[in-house]
Scaffold this active site. Structure first.
Site, PDB file in Angstrom:
ATOM      1  N   GLU A  13      11.935  24.788  10.612  1.00  0.00           N
ATOM      2  CA  GLU A  13      12.714  25.582   9.654  1.00  0.00           C
ATOM      3  C   GLU A  13      13.867  24.758   9.089  1.00  0.00           C
ATOM      4  OE1 GLU A  13      13.588  29.564  10.996  1.00  0.00           O
ATOM      5  OE2 GLU A  13      15.625  29.426  10.201  1.00  0.00           O
ATOM      6  N   PHE A  56      27.262  30.166  15.973  1.00  0.00           N
ATOM      7  CA  PHE A  56      25.988  30.795  15.565  1.00  0.00           C
ATOM      8  C   PHE A  56      25.596  31.890  16.549  1.00  0.00           C
ATOM      9  CE2 PHE A  56      23.627  27.134  13.258  1.00  0.00           C
ATOM     10  CZ  PHE A  56      24.348  27.403  12.115  1.00  0.00           C
ATOM     11  N   ASP A  58      21.239  40.313   6.418  1.00  0.00           N
ATOM     12  CA  ASP A  58      22.485  41.057   6.663  1.00  0.00           C
ATOM     13  C   ASP A  58      23.271  41.065   5.364  1.00  0.00           C
ATOM     14  OD1 ASP A  58      22.270  41.464   9.590  1.00  0.00           O
ATOM     15  OD2 ASP A  58      22.218  39.268   9.584  1.00  0.00           O
ATOM     16  N   THR A  68      14.964  28.873   4.727  1.00  0.00           N
ATOM     17  CA  THR A  68      15.745  30.112   4.814  1.00  0.00           C
ATOM     18  C   THR A  68      16.175  30.592   3.425  1.00  0.00           C
ATOM     19  OG1 THR A  68      17.823  28.936   5.110  1.00  0.00           O
ATOM     20  CG2 THR A  68      16.622  29.531   7.110  1.00  0.00           C
ATOM     21  N   HIS A 116       8.384  27.059  17.141  1.00  0.00           N
ATOM     22  CA  HIS A 116       9.066  27.006  15.842  1.00  0.00           C
ATOM     23  C   HIS A 116      10.448  26.406  16.071  1.00  0.00           C
ATOM     24  CE1 HIS A 116      10.042  28.412  11.738  1.00  0.00           C
ATOM     25  NE2 HIS A 116      11.224  28.735  12.209  1.00  0.00           N
ATOM     26  N   SER A 129       5.959  24.443  13.966  1.00  0.00           N
ATOM     27  CA  SER A 129       6.528  24.690  12.643  1.00  0.00           C
ATOM     28  C   SER A 129       8.017  24.375  12.690  1.00  0.00           C
ATOM     29  CB  SER A 129       6.289  26.138  12.200  1.00  0.00           C
ATOM     30  OG  SER A 129       6.725  27.039  13.195  1.00  0.00           O
TER      31      SER A 129
HETATM   32  P1  FAD Z   1      14.809  44.501  11.061  1.00  0.00           P
HETATM   33  O1  FAD Z   1      13.489  44.223  11.678  1.00  0.00           O
HETATM   34  O2  FAD Z   1      14.844  45.458   9.911  1.00  0.00           O
HETATM   35  O3  FAD Z   1      15.762  45.019  12.236  1.00  0.00           O
HETATM   36  C1  FAD Z   1      17.181  45.070  12.041  1.00  0.00           C
HETATM   37  C2  FAD Z   1      17.777  46.130  12.966  1.00  0.00           C
HETATM   38  O4  FAD Z   1      17.396  47.425  12.506  1.00  0.00           O
HETATM   39  C3  FAD Z   1      17.291  46.045  14.417  1.00  0.00           C
HETATM   40  O5  FAD Z   1      18.364  46.402  15.246  1.00  0.00           O
HETATM   41  C4  FAD Z   1      16.190  47.103  14.489  1.00  0.00           C
HETATM   42  O6  FAD Z   1      16.029  47.637  15.806  1.00  0.00           O
HETATM   43  C5  FAD Z   1      16.757  48.158  13.524  1.00  0.00           C
HETATM   44  N1  FAD Z   1      15.720  48.975  12.895  1.00  0.00           N
HETATM   45  C6  FAD Z   1      14.559  48.555  12.345  1.00  0.00           C
HETATM   46  N2  FAD Z   1      13.871  49.596  11.839  1.00  0.00           N
HETATM   47  C7  FAD Z   1      14.624  50.711  12.046  1.00  0.00           C
HETATM   48  C8  FAD Z   1      14.463  52.095  11.757  1.00  0.00           C
HETATM   49  N3  FAD Z   1      13.376  52.551  11.117  1.00  0.00           N
HETATM   50  N4  FAD Z   1      15.454  52.941  12.110  1.00  0.00           N
HETATM   51  C9  FAD Z   1      16.580  52.487  12.750  1.00  0.00           C
HETATM   52  N5  FAD Z   1      16.780  51.189  13.067  1.00  0.00           N
HETATM   53  C10 FAD Z   1      15.822  50.307  12.718  1.00  0.00           C
HETATM   54  N6  FAD Z   1      18.521  35.988   7.747  1.00  0.00           N
HETATM   55  C11 FAD Z   1      18.656  35.637   6.452  1.00  0.00           C
HETATM   56  O7  FAD Z   1      19.499  36.199   5.745  1.00  0.00           O
HETATM   57  N7  FAD Z   1      17.880  34.647   5.896  1.00  0.00           N
HETATM   58  C12 FAD Z   1      16.929  34.001   6.607  1.00  0.00           C
HETATM   59  O8  FAD Z   1      16.256  33.116   6.074  1.00  0.00           O
HETATM   60  C13 FAD Z   1      16.746  34.372   7.980  1.00  0.00           C
HETATM   61  N8  FAD Z   1      15.775  33.794   8.731  1.00  0.00           N
HETATM   62  C14 FAD Z   1      15.556  34.239  10.016  1.00  0.00           C
HETATM   63  C15 FAD Z   1      14.479  33.703  10.738  1.00  0.00           C
HETATM   64  C16 FAD Z   1      14.217  34.120  12.027  1.00  0.00           C
HETATM   65  C17 FAD Z   1      13.040  33.544  12.778  1.00  0.00           C
HETATM   66  C18 FAD Z   1      15.063  35.099  12.638  1.00  0.00           C
HETATM   67  C19 FAD Z   1      14.816  35.547  14.058  1.00  0.00           C
HETATM   68  C20 FAD Z   1      16.126  35.634  11.929  1.00  0.00           C
HETATM   69  C21 FAD Z   1      16.380  35.223  10.601  1.00  0.00           C
HETATM   70  N9  FAD Z   1      17.411  35.775   9.837  1.00  0.00           N
HETATM   71  C22 FAD Z   1      17.578  35.396   8.520  1.00  0.00           C
HETATM   72  C23 FAD Z   1      18.339  36.741  10.432  1.00  0.00           C
HETATM   73  C24 FAD Z   1      17.937  38.204  10.177  1.00  0.00           C
HETATM   74  O9  FAD Z   1      17.935  38.486   8.802  1.00  0.00           O
HETATM   75  C25 FAD Z   1      18.965  39.086  10.899  1.00  0.00           C
HETATM   76  O10 FAD Z   1      18.794  38.957  12.298  1.00  0.00           O
HETATM   77  C26 FAD Z   1      18.994  40.545  10.507  1.00  0.00           C
HETATM   78  O11 FAD Z   1      20.148  41.158  11.109  1.00  0.00           O
HETATM   79  C27 FAD Z   1      17.796  41.368  10.934  1.00  0.00           C
HETATM   80  O12 FAD Z   1      16.687  41.049  10.239  1.00  0.00           O
HETATM   81  P2  FAD Z   1      15.242  41.614  10.721  1.00  0.00           P
HETATM   82  O13 FAD Z   1      14.275  41.164   9.725  1.00  0.00           O
HETATM   83  O14 FAD Z   1      15.020  41.307  12.131  1.00  0.00           O
HETATM   84  O15 FAD Z   1      15.542  43.198  10.542  1.00  0.00           O
END
Ligand code: FAD
Length: 284
Positions: free
Chosen positions: A9, A209, A102, A41, A259, A7
């Site tokens: 991105e 990055f 974020d 994204t 990916h 895949s």
């Molecule tokens: P989460 O899974 O919610 O985790 C974030 C943090 O919160 C982690 O430290 C986790 O341990 C902590 N956490 C989770 N649940 C809890 C809880 N219940 N209590 C306390 N702490 C908790 N960003 C964008 O803006 N747009 C994109 O298109 C994008 N694409 C991405 C694609 C991939 C493959 C990856 C790996 C990242 C991408 N990101 C993107 C970046 C991502 O949004 C950031 O890394 C963001 O900081 C975390 O997102 P997450 O979905 O992993 O968050």
């Protein structure tokens, strides 16, 4: 040649010229890689929403490869996310990459969602099993996580909320990935964890990055990349060797797919796949 799901991105282009270039790139990647899907994204807080949607629509209707939009929830309302899900469903989209995102600087209100697990739960409540949901995984651990154990626990929450698969942050240490996958197996997290692969074409950009997202650029790699200075051809050739070997090693280690973070470029991805042995020799 080893067959493995691939895949790619992309980020949504900012101009008509960028959109035309992306069309050419997706055409080239479709022909060479026959990918399973193309993901797009989405800026947190909805900053790229219109451009993301337009790019997803173009891919879904023209590329001959299904589009998988990313959807980040921070700064969003439940009603706003529901509207986006309905829009994508009407387009025939069946795969979503569900993320927290974020908060952009200056934006204070986190909205209705705190973590990606809450988004996954909401997607399942709103759309049932319509979407195949991918989530993010961090073999080197998310920069905000308290510790490795807490991050693994939170990752498991996302899976229990209904994620079908995960894509990792990029890394250059295969041991980090293998140990993460082992740790997940021990915790009965049984979804495919597909490594995210970042080609090395530009050291300054990669270092920026990596600092921003917490991906580790090992010291030996930084030091070697620094020595190329303005020699971009030398840097790209070296970067290609490193990433093609990493890719081949990941396939050998049993990765369930690959990916690619394409940075909206095709040639380096095709060359990596060819030299890693996942495409027929001679693929252009
Ligand atoms: P989460 O899974 O919610 O985790 C974030 C943090 O919160 C982690 O430290 C986790 O341990 C902590 N956490 C989770 N649940 C809890 C809880 N219940 N209590 C306390 N702490 C908790 N960003 C964008 O803006 N747009 C994109 O298109 C994008 N694409 C991405 C694609 C991939 C493959 C990856 C790996 C990242 C991408 N990101 C993107 C970046 C991502 O949004 C950031 O890394 C963001 O900081 C975390 O997102 P997450 O979905 O992993 O968050």
């Amino acid at each position: 040649m080893i067959p493995i799901p691939l895949s790619c991105e992309f980020f949504p282009p900012k101009s008509d010229e960028g959109a035309a270039k992306l069309r050419a790139i997706t055409t080239q990647l479709t022909a060479s890689l026959k990918p399973e899907y193309f993901s797009v994204t989405f800026g947190a807080g909805g900053s790229t929403q219109a451009r993301s949607f337009a790019t997803v629509e173009t891919i879904q209707t023209e590329a001959g490869v299904p589009a998988a939009p990313h959807l980040s929830c921070i700064g969003s309302t439940r009603a706003g996310i529901a509207a986006i899900l309905d829009q994508y469903r009407a387009l025939g989209i069946q795969r979503i990459v569900a993320l927290r995102g974020d908060l952009p600087s200056g934006m204070r209100d986190p909205g209705d969602f705190r973590f990606a697990s809450e988004l996954v739960t909401f997607i399942r409540e709103h759309s049932g099993d319509w979407f195949h949901i991918e989530v993010a995984a961090y073999p080197e651990f998310h920069p905000q996580s308290l510790n490795a154990e807490a991050d693994l626990r939170h990752f498991k929450h996302k899976v229990e909320a209904g994620a079908n698969g995960a894509i990792t942050q990029y890394f250059y240490s295969i041991e980090a990935y293998s140990r993460f996958v082992d740790d997940c197996e021990k915790r009965r997290i049984n979804i495919p964890i597909v490594p995210g692969i970042m080609p090395i074409n530009n050291y300054t950009q990669l270092a920026r990055f990596s600092d921003a997202c917490g991906a580790d650029l090992p010291r030996w790699l930084r030091k070697r990349l620094e020595t190329f200075g303005e020699d971009m051809d030398g840097l790209r050739a070296f970067g290609h060797d490193v990433v093609a070997k990493l890719t081949a090693d990941l396939v050998t280690a049993g990765a369930p797919g690959l990916h690619f973070y394409t940075m909206n470029q095709a040639d380096s991805i095709i060359a990596i796949c060819r030299d890693a042995g996942v495409l027929p020799a001679g693929t252009q």
